[in-house]
Design an enzyme around this catalytic site. Structure first.
Site, short mmCIF file in Angstrom:
data_model
loop_
_atom_site.label_atom_id
_atom_site.label_comp_id
_atom_site.label_asym_id
_atom_site.label_seq_id
_atom_site.Cartn_x
_atom_site.Cartn_y
_atom_site.Cartn_z
CG ASP A 29 41.21 2.08 28.60
OD1 ASP A 29 41.14 3.13 29.08
OD2 ASP A 29 40.99 1.83 27.20
CG HIS A 30 39.48 4.35 35.13
ND1 HIS A 30 38.05 4.11 35.01
CD2 HIS A 30 39.79 5.22 36.42
CE1 HIS A 30 37.56 4.89 36.61
NE2 HIS A 30 38.50 5.08 37.25
#
Lengths: 424, 437
Positions: A396-397
């Site tokens: 999850d950036h």
């Protein structure tokens, strides 16, 4: 003081469960936490614990009966708690026992959250609903007249679905009478033709669909792929298996990968965390619980190896086998499925080289292992046959950037390339 | 200047409607040709209850020795009618001031004058014409004049009597008549009832009517159906017996008091015809209370007036029929709410009656008023309570519990589960609610 305990929403989108076994009888004294009943859902068979100590004053449903989420399971007379005291308790500890587990449902925790009626659920009289202001996920209990409630129960109507026309939206008898339940599922897909057929979604498929969508809608997926030469690992595994051949356990690559990841997570705690957008903070987990994606006849389940960083290779092997057996027999319990902090999928065991796995929201990342293949590699300036394990990781950036992910992957791969480092 | 609302009449419909209208910010004028409070406050609800209380107190003192209070010489005990009236007037004056205060507080104007409706937007009074957006007619009713007794005394005139009659002939039908008969009987007079028809109290459940008829029969109050009676100058003959009387009081059914009006409003049996919003056949002219003939009770009138204000404010009224208690202030009191047993039977509903006697109620026994019962009628599927009838001291207050229960669509289970204090008369709800049959 009577307390009505209702079949809790066990957080996987199920709306009913089947009674397998009652552990309590009417009149029996119980302690908070004692198992009341064994329930089977599409995915798990689990014991439902009592949230209160007291005496069972009523029990609803017989073995084999389907119980809807939100329907009463038992009534408990709470010892020595008069109405007023109960109120006081409620006021003093409003947040207690609202949620059994904090894990969100998801890829990693297919059955994640068990919501119990909060302490606000002391009922002086009537079948008025259990609700707790501290229970955001619980469905808001419909305001309804006693007769409307009895009627809805009688007719099998979920009173929460009925639009109330009384004061403040109170559901009245008339509302129940005029309520049209949604058309049954079967008629929804009435588009049968000779060349296609329809089948209603199973509970597990609905759950998976919901969780996948939620993950994709709530996270900023980013993927990284890499290859690692694992000849040393292969050799190490085969030597260990030789040594363990009398132990009736065979190591797969998974325990090594688990250990590698657990160690790397300790160095990169942001990947073992959770983003709390609402409060604008990151929650770091001091425990490493790895969800292992498993394929079953019914669909995907992701049991969790708790405290994976504290377990030996053989412990892990035993646990993986035990979880796999339970998953196949649909005997996983809620405990087996909850509290995952990071997930692993070994899609390569069936086939596939690279992939983009879906994160088990709200976890931060999922690590995928592809099929090991022999490939030419350059070693000391010469082309030789290498054993290549492809890995694919989704993160999850929002919470972590590519550089940190690359560093994490490098660490994991270094352990896999040279498993002797795991001994350090 | 234009008013939002002009209300003609200041009884329970008029004054309650005016207060609400003021609270809602409507510029409101009330016009009444007589006293603030109308029939209810000046001659009806409050004064009759006041003189009944005097009569009940008289009875209580007569029987004081039973309670251990001695030293009162029976022959010296007397009923002072003038004092009873004085006390009544004080109560009325206090309540009347209360209404004026509430009007003032909410910006309601008042004019004592006879009003005439010129058009849906114009009312004439005190030789002036007032412009308004809405008109509420709340002029009430009075006992219909009788051909058989054209000179009969009306209830309003009773309070001006210096001396009460010894043998009053009460003609008519309904709760007022029964209350009045009992009042005279309790203070030692010999009333005679000349009934227009039976049952005497047609809106009541038969159980209450039966109880009261037996009670009056025991008290030797003659009940003579007018159809079988021969009326002479100062006596009534019935079944070869003469019943002399010294005064006739008209306690018959009521007819509307209509204001003067130019617009031709549609009438039904002499009452102003209205729709669900209590609007007459002419837009902008409403009628609430007795004058529309939908009911002859103060609380019904008030409820209707409140609905008129809601309607003016653009609030949609629910379709359902409103439920209200019917109270008779006899000794013991009668009260009911919801459907009668006959109505339930007529609808073909499977029902059950849970009846519990006051004589098993400890508090009632200590108060020396153990006469009576409660009847809770419920359907048998969900035990929803459909009707409650009560006979007891203070039944008119006790009935409210049933009102709330029924407003919330409750069942006998809720009654049985609600912990009632002991000892209280209200326990009877819990006791009856918990009965099996």
């Amino acid at each position: 003081m009577r307390y009505i305990f209702k079949f809790p929403d066990i957080g996987e989108g199920l709306d009913e469960g089947k009674i397998i076994e009652w552990y309590v009888e009417k009149g029996q004294s119980i302690q908070s936490g004692d198992a009341l009943v064994k329930m089977e859902t599409d995915k798990v068979v689990t014991d439902i614990p009592s949230p209160k100590s007291g005496v069972i004053s009523a029990r609803y449903g017989s073995i084999g009966d389907s119980i809807k989420v939100g329907s009463a399971l038992v009534e408990i007379d709470i010892e020595g708690v008069e109405a007023k005291d109960a109120q006081d308790i409620n006021q003093e500890e409003p947040a207690k026992a609202v949620t059994e587990s904090v894990d969100e449902e998801g890829f990693g925790g297919v059955v994640g959250t068990i919501e119990l009626a909060g302490d606000g659920a002391y009922l002086p009289a009537g079948d008025e609903g259990i609700s707790s202001p501290n229970e955001p996920k619980a469905r808001k209990k419909a305001l309804a007249t006693p007769v409307a409630r009895a009627m809805a129960k009688d007719l099998g109507i979920d009173i929460n679905q009925v639009v109330g026309t009384g004061p403040a939206g109170r559901v009245t008898k008339k509302d129940i009478e005029s309520h049209r339940p949604p058309a049954p599922q079967r008629s929804v897909g009435s588009i049968e033709t000779p060349r296609q057929r329809t089948e209603p979604l199973s509970q597990i498929r609905k759950t998976i669909a919901k969780n996948m969508l939620r993950s994709k809608q709530n996270t900023a997926h980013m993927a990284i792929m890499e290859e690692v030469e694992v000849s040393t690992l292969i050799e190490a595994r085969s030597r260990l298996n030789e040594a363990l051949k009398h132990d009736q356990i065979k190591l797969s690559y998974l325990p090594f990968i688990i250990q590698a990841i657990a160690r790397a997570l300790k160095k990169h705690p942001v990947l073992n965390a959770e983003l709390d957008m609402e409060n604008e903070r990151i929650i770091y987990k001091d425990y490493i619980n790895l969800g292992i994606a498993m394929d079953t006849d019914d669909g995907l389940v992701v049991p969790v190896i708790h405290d994976a960083d504290k377990k030996s290779l053989t412990d892990l092997a035993h646990e993986i086998k035990s979880l796999a057996d339970k998953a196949r027999e649909r005997k996983l319990t809620l405990d087996d499925l909850k509290d995952g902090t990071f997930s692993i999928t070994s899609y390569g065991s069936i086939g596939g080289y690279f992939a983009v796995p879906v994160i088990a929201y709200p976890q931060v990342a999922i690590f995928g292992i592809g099929r090991i293949a022999q490939k030419p590699v350059v070693k000391d300036g010469e082309i030789v046959i290498g054993n290549i394990m492809p890995i694919s990781m989704s993160v999850d950036h929002r919470i972590v950037d590519g550089a940190e992910v690359s560093r994490f992957v490098n660490d994991v791969l270094s352990y896999l390339k040279d498993p002797i480092l795991l001994l350090a | 200047m234009t008013y939002d609302l002009i209300i003609i009449g200041s009884g329970p419909a008029g004054y309650v409607g005016a207060i609400k209208a003021g609270q809602r910010g409507l510029k409101t004028l009330v016009i009444d040709k007589k006293y603030i409070g109308g029939m209810c406050l000046n001659w009806g609800c409050i004064p009759t209850k006041s003189i009944l209380e005097s009569a009940k107190t008289y009875q209580k003192v007569l029987h004081a020795a039973d309670f251990g209070v001695t030293g009162i010489k029976a022959e010296e005990i007397a009923f002072d009618w003038q004092q009873a009236v004085t006390r009544t007037r004080k109560i009325v004056a206090k309540l009347s001031r209360g209404i004026e205060f509430l009007w003032k507080k909410n910006g309601v104007e008042f004019l004592r004058a006879e009003a005439k409706i010129i058009s849906p937007t114009q009312v004439e009074a005190d030789k002036r014409v007032f412009e308004t957006k809405n008109i509420l007619i709340a002029t009430g009713s009075r006992p219909a004049p009788r051909d058989d007794f054209p000179d009969a005394l009306s209830l309003e005139d009773l309070y001006s009597l210096p001396v009460l009659p010894e043998k009053p002939l009460l003609v008519g039908r309904g709760a007022n008549l029964v209350e009045l008969a009992q009042f005279f009987q309790m203070i030692g007079k010999a009333p005679i009832i000349l009934a227009d028809d039976l049952p005497l109290m047609p809106a009541l459940d038969a159980s209450l009517e039966d109880f009261m008829l037996k009670k009056m029969s025991k008290a030797k109050i003659p009940l003579i159906p007018v159809i079988d009676a021969q009326i002479k100058d100062k006596s009534v003959s019935y079944k070869d017996k003469d019943y002399p009387f010294d005064m006739v009081i008209n306690a018959g059914f009521r007819s509307a008091v209509l204001p003067q009006m130019e617009p031709q409003l549609k009438l039904e049996d002499g009452f102003i015809a209205t729709d669900r919003r209590h609007m007459s056949s002419t837009d902008g002219i409403y009628a609430a209370g007795d004058v529309n003939g939908k009911g002859y009770l103060a609380h019904v009138a008030s409820a209707q007036a409140l609905e008129v204000i809601d309607s003016i404010m653009g609030v949609d009224l629910p379709d359902e029929e409103r439920r209200y208690p019917l109270n008779i202030y006899t000794d013991p009191e009668l009260a009911q709410i919801g459907m009668t047993e006959a109505q339930i039977k007529a609808q073909g509903i499977d029902y059950q009656v849970k009846q519990y006697s006051m004589s098993a109620n400890g508090k009632a026994l200590t108060e020396g008023s153990s006469e009576g019962f409660i009847r809770i009628i419920h359907e048998t599927k969900y035990n929803q309570v459909l009707g409650v009838q009560m006979v007891s001291a203070n039944a008119t207050d006790l009935i409210s519990e049933a009102g709330i229960l029924m407003e919330l669509e409750g069942s006998t289970y809720e009654l049985a589960r609600t912990i009632h204090a002991h000892p209280t008369v209200s326990e009877i709800y819990m006791d009856a609610g918990g009965m099996d049959g």
